[in-house]
Design an enzyme around this catalytic site. Sequence first.
Site, mmCIF file in Angstrom:
data_model
loop_
_atom_site.group_PDB
_atom_site.id
_atom_site.type_symbol
_atom_site.label_atom_id
_atom_site.label_comp_id
_atom_site.label_asym_id
_atom_site.label_seq_id
_atom_site.Cartn_x
_atom_site.Cartn_y
_atom_site.Cartn_z
ATOM 1 N N HIS A 10 19.071 -10.073 -21.582
ATOM 2 C CA HIS A 10 18.399 -9.142 -22.486
ATOM 3 C C HIS A 10 18.889 -9.430 -23.894
ATOM 4 O O HIS A 10 20.086 -9.381 -24.170
ATOM 5 C CB HIS A 10 18.699 -7.684 -22.113
ATOM 6 C CG HIS A 10 18.000 -6.697 -23.008
ATOM 7 N ND1 HIS A 10 16.754 -6.181 -22.717
ATOM 8 C CD2 HIS A 10 18.367 -6.162 -24.210
ATOM 9 C CE1 HIS A 10 16.384 -5.362 -23.684
ATOM 10 N NE2 HIS A 10 17.352 -5.328 -24.600
ATOM 11 N N CYS A 11 17.953 -9.719 -24.787
ATOM 12 C CA CYS A 11 18.315 -10.089 -26.159
ATOM 13 C C CYS A 11 17.985 -8.942 -27.110
ATOM 14 O O CYS A 11 16.803 -8.621 -27.306
ATOM 15 C CB CYS A 11 17.558 -11.349 -26.579
ATOM 16 S SG CYS A 11 17.947 -11.884 -28.276
ATOM 17 N N PRO A 12 18.987 -8.313 -27.721
ATOM 18 C CA PRO A 12 18.689 -7.217 -28.655
ATOM 19 C C PRO A 12 17.995 -7.690 -29.923
ATOM 20 O O PRO A 12 17.322 -6.904 -30.584
ATOM 21 C CB PRO A 12 20.083 -6.644 -28.967
ATOM 22 C CG PRO A 12 21.021 -7.781 -28.719
ATOM 23 C CD PRO A 12 20.431 -8.550 -27.587
ATOM 24 N N ASN B 178 13.928 -7.286 -26.323
ATOM 25 C CA ASN B 178 13.181 -7.574 -25.104
ATOM 26 C C ASN B 178 14.060 -8.403 -24.174
ATOM 27 O O ASN B 178 15.032 -9.027 -24.616
ATOM 28 C CB ASN B 178 11.905 -8.350 -25.433
ATOM 29 C CG ASN B 178 10.859 -8.251 -24.347
ATOM 30 O OD1 ASN B 178 11.084 -7.649 -23.302
ATOM 31 N ND2 ASN B 178 9.705 -8.853 -24.579
#
Length: 265
Positions: free
Chosen positions: A119-121, A125
């Site tokens: 999960h990439c802030p 997403n």
Amino acid sequence: MKLRLHFVVDPMGWLCISMVFGIWLYNTFFIPKLVLLPHYNEGHIPWATVVCYYIASALCIAALVRASTADPGRLPVDPHIPHSEREHWELCNKCNLMRPKRSHHCSRCGHCVRRMDHHCPWINNCVGEDNHWLFLQLCFYAQVLSLFTLVLDFCQYYYFQPLTGLDQEKFTTRHELALLRVSALMGVVMFGGMTSLFYTQMTGILSDTTTIEKMAQFSNEIYGSKRSWQWALAEVCGTRWKLLWFLPLRNRQPLQASHHSRAHV
């Protein structure tokens, strides 16, 4: 062309993606205004340099928007599982739904994602099976744009001819040095970070190992596989046409692959 949109309600993610968008907007505004357009108007640089910068900027923001809004591979509540593929599915112990093996439950998004990488802030997403190619494009175009920006910042003071038609009373003229120093600092940070991230993503794709699997220290004997780089990238991008690997405004269609790496819903 039908594009599936996906939005994550996360204030921290909104803050992170706003910072990325702000960096892009700052350089897309000030670099042409301070460097490209003045030197083009005085005949110091060709029009192709200006066009190439705007193309790189447009591709970068397109990849950012697509990566942040594309469905990463969210599993439906009641997936259709072919009888021949049931052995490749398992029960999630968090949401109690069936999912293909190598899927992962994202606690931030609240659902399972097929072949979730992480999960990439910074895009607010998950990076999963259906948007991994867009995240890879974002890393690539961010490198190109930040390196382009650093080169232009350097040339402004050490290569380009002095400008003669500047209005000395303008804010941008009086504070040009400070504005370009901020641009150069952003360029260094973005280029270094994106280069490192792009390298780790490429090594994971070529070894068929996700970031989550690396962190969990899964063995390559179980999940990894030796395959050509062409097939590895074609599988991630959903096409064997290499030119399409660089285009963010398209739909991805999964290629036929072995069961150990993918199970269709």
